[in-house]
Design a protein around this motif. Structure first.
Motif, mmCIF file in Angstrom:
data_model
loop_
_atom_site.group_PDB
_atom_site.id
_atom_site.type_symbol
_atom_site.label_atom_id
_atom_site.label_comp_id
_atom_site.label_asym_id
_atom_site.label_seq_id
_atom_site.Cartn_x
_atom_site.Cartn_y
_atom_site.Cartn_z
ATOM 1 N N THR A 178 78.125 54.383 37.679
ATOM 2 C CA THR A 178 78.215 52.575 36.619
ATOM 3 C C THR A 178 79.181 51.626 37.464
ATOM 4 O O THR A 178 80.124 51.924 37.551
ATOM 5 C CB THR A 178 78.692 52.828 35.612
ATOM 6 N N VAL A 245 73.681 49.137 43.612
ATOM 7 C CA VAL A 245 72.504 49.900 43.497
ATOM 8 C C VAL A 245 71.570 50.065 44.022
ATOM 9 O O VAL A 245 70.745 50.628 43.651
ATOM 10 C CB VAL A 245 72.185 49.461 41.554
ATOM 11 N N ARG A 246 71.236 48.557 44.549
ATOM 12 C CA ARG A 246 70.179 48.474 45.554
ATOM 13 C C ARG A 246 70.349 49.717 47.139
ATOM 14 O O ARG A 246 69.437 50.594 47.285
ATOM 15 C CB ARG A 246 69.569 47.333 46.630
ATOM 16 N N ALA A 250 74.744 53.649 42.461
ATOM 17 C CA ALA A 250 75.372 52.693 41.439
ATOM 18 C C ALA A 250 73.604 53.576 40.361
ATOM 19 O O ALA A 250 72.435 52.920 40.817
ATOM 20 C CB ALA A 250 75.507 51.631 41.030
ATOM 21 N N GLU A 251 73.753 54.052 38.897
ATOM 22 C CA GLU A 251 72.118 54.376 38.629
ATOM 23 C C GLU A 251 72.209 53.173 36.972
ATOM 24 O O GLU A 251 71.659 53.428 36.517
ATOM 25 C CB GLU A 251 72.530 55.461 37.756
ATOM 26 N N LEU A 253 74.395 49.170 35.161
ATOM 27 C CA LEU A 253 75.134 48.333 35.823
ATOM 28 C C LEU A 253 76.220 48.074 34.245
ATOM 29 O O LEU A 253 75.267 48.299 32.869
ATOM 30 C CB LEU A 253 75.190 47.176 35.833
ATOM 31 N N LEU A 274 66.871 43.799 41.718
ATOM 32 C CA LEU A 274 66.577 44.654 40.645
ATOM 33 C C LEU A 274 65.617 44.021 40.010
ATOM 34 O O LEU A 274 65.396 45.033 39.339
ATOM 35 C CB LEU A 274 67.764 44.992 39.860
ATOM 36 N N VAL A 431 67.607 49.537 36.754
ATOM 37 C CA VAL A 431 68.488 50.403 36.245
ATOM 38 C C VAL A 431 69.228 49.990 34.974
ATOM 39 O O VAL A 431 68.761 48.416 34.714
ATOM 40 C CB VAL A 431 69.642 50.367 37.096
#
Length: 465
Positions: A178, A245-246, A250-251, A253, A274, A431
């Protein structure tokens, strides 16, 4: 009986007695602990109690002692009695679920001061003495007959108690990596680290490194083994977190000490954000003391005046989240001011359209009903009074507000007038986003992290349609 009638000193004779029986419940133990402050784990902690002397939860000894006071103050002698002294000896425990019988028996009368001495006995269901002793009182000399006073209602709750099942459900799941956006204050940093300690997330702290380390040092928080990504300011923190994330690093936020707009601006950016084909929406998970299960409210933070198409996505997002929380078929109440379709109230028309969309498979995974007024959605009694026959009315899992203003007011009223705790996620992005308020405490952040973990892991495992 609806009245209390005492027995005066002259009406009392040696050998007179009064009894009552009670079964010890968890509520009795909790109420006594709240009143007295006695939180001995023998009374409150089942795991500790199993290894303690009696190998089970036992009641406070003075809970039984208080029952003597009940008899003396309400029956014998009753109203007008003044306690002078009490001595008790405890012979055995009162276990959770045990029924005890308490008896006070007149042993002596003394004219000086109108004193009466009682033998006191609290016995188990088999007659075994659990408490013995004596009490001395001044008995009333005037007859008193009064209506019983109605006791106030007492609602017991453990803050965040409705989240305990959610957190337990994560026990066998891997933490989710995260990106924690700008955790530059004590609450957001501590909440992220607590969620990590509980195995909910693996945090990547994104923000000005010197500020994060200063907060950690000031609060005595360890950053050992925690990844940090340095950024210049809050806007940059949001952009860096979205980039993680991109990049598949990270899975989820988690919002820290910055404005929601700053996070969401980076998330909704058409080039670097996202976005998905689904409209993003926010879902509150409320722990409401007077409601028997978690109550999910949407959308109270993202979509101001959603049209029908947006509402369909809002409903679908909420259903998928609640299914990941373990509710196989969520009950969805589409709210309005009334429970009938009225063309001059657009939200009632949209509610009926959403229900028909569910009938046609355009919304899946839940059972919808609407329009429903708030009372009909959460109260079976209110629904029955109005003759509403519905699988949703009075037992909703999800409340869908007609617009952001209504949703926000419902959630905030539950928090500040009903003592509800809140957690929440934004869904519909690549996410889940833990969008807690800067005023939220650690329990809200931890509960939001548990929800995100369940959503990510169960969705990946095929836990939702």
């Amino acid at each position: 009986m609806d009245t209390l009638e005492n027995r005066t000193f002259d009406e009392i004779s040696p050998g007179d007695s009064a009894t009552l029986s009670r079964t010890l419940t968890t509520r009795d133990i909790d109420l006594f602990a709240v009143m007295s402050g006695d939180v001995n784990p023998s009374h409150m902690d089942a795991e500790f109690a199993a290894e303690d002397s009696f190998h089970r939860i036992v009641g406070h000894g003075m809970w039984g002692g208080a029952l003597f006071s009940t008899l003396l103050g309400t029956e014998l002698p009753g109203a007008g009695t003044i306690y002078l002294g009490q001595s008790l000896r405890f012979h055995g425990p009162m276990g959770l679920g045990d029924t005890v019988t308490v008896r006070v028996t007149v042993r002596e009368k003394h004219a000086d001061g109108h004193r009466v001495i009682f033998d006191c006995l609290c016995a188990g269901a088999d007659g075994t003495p659990l408490i013995t002793g004596e009490a001395e009182v001044t008995a009333p000399t005037e007859k008193i007959r009064r209506a019983k006073v109605d006791l106030p209602e007492v609602h017991l709750r453990r803050r965040g108690g409705a989240y305990e099942a959610l957190i337990r459900a994560t026990d066998d799941l891997e933490p989710i990596r995260t990106a924690v956006v700008h955790p530059c204050d004590a609450v957001s940093l501590a909440g992220a680290l607590q969620a990590a300690e509980m195995g909910l997330i693996t945090p990547v702290l994104v923000g000005p490194e010197t500020r994060i380390r200063a907060v950690a040092e000031a609060e005595g928080l360890s950053l050992a083994g925690v990844d940090l990504v340095d950024s210049a300011h809050s806007h940059a923190s949001a952009e860096e977190a979205v980039a993680l994330v991109r990049a598949g690093k990270a899975e989820a936020l988690m919002k820290g000490a910055l404005h929601t707009d700053e996070v969401m601006s980076a998330v909704v950016d058409r080039a670097k954000g996202l976005r998905t084909e689904r409209r993003m929406s926010h879902v509150f998970a409320m722990d409401v003391p007077s409601y028997p299960k978690p109550l999910f409210i949407t959308d109270a933070a993202i979509n101001i005046f959603p049209d029908l198409a947006v509402k369909a996505d809002i409903v679908q997002n909420a259903i998928e989240l609640v299914r990941c929380m373990g509710v196989e078929v969520p009950k969805v109440a589409i709210l309005s001011a009334v429970e009938t379709i009225m063309p001059n109230i657009p939200s009632t028309v949209e509610a009926s359209a959403l229900c028909k969309m569910a009938d046609r498979g355009q919304i899946t995974g839940g059972v919808l009903d609407g329009p429903l007024a708030f009372d009909n959605a959460i109260s079976l009694a209110a629904a029955q009074t109005k003759g509403i026959v519905s699988p949703v009315a009075g037992q909703a899992d999800i409340l869908v507000a007609p617009d952001l203003e209504a949703g926000n007011m419902i959630a905030k009223q539950l928090m500040y007038l009903a003592g509800a705790a809140s957690a929440g996620l934004v869904l519909g992005a690549r996410v889940p986003i833990m969008l807690t308020s800067r005023a939220d405490g650690e329990i809200s952040r931890v509960a939001s992290a548990a929800m995100a973990q369940l959503f990510v892991r169960r969705r990946a495992a095929g836990g939702v349609a």
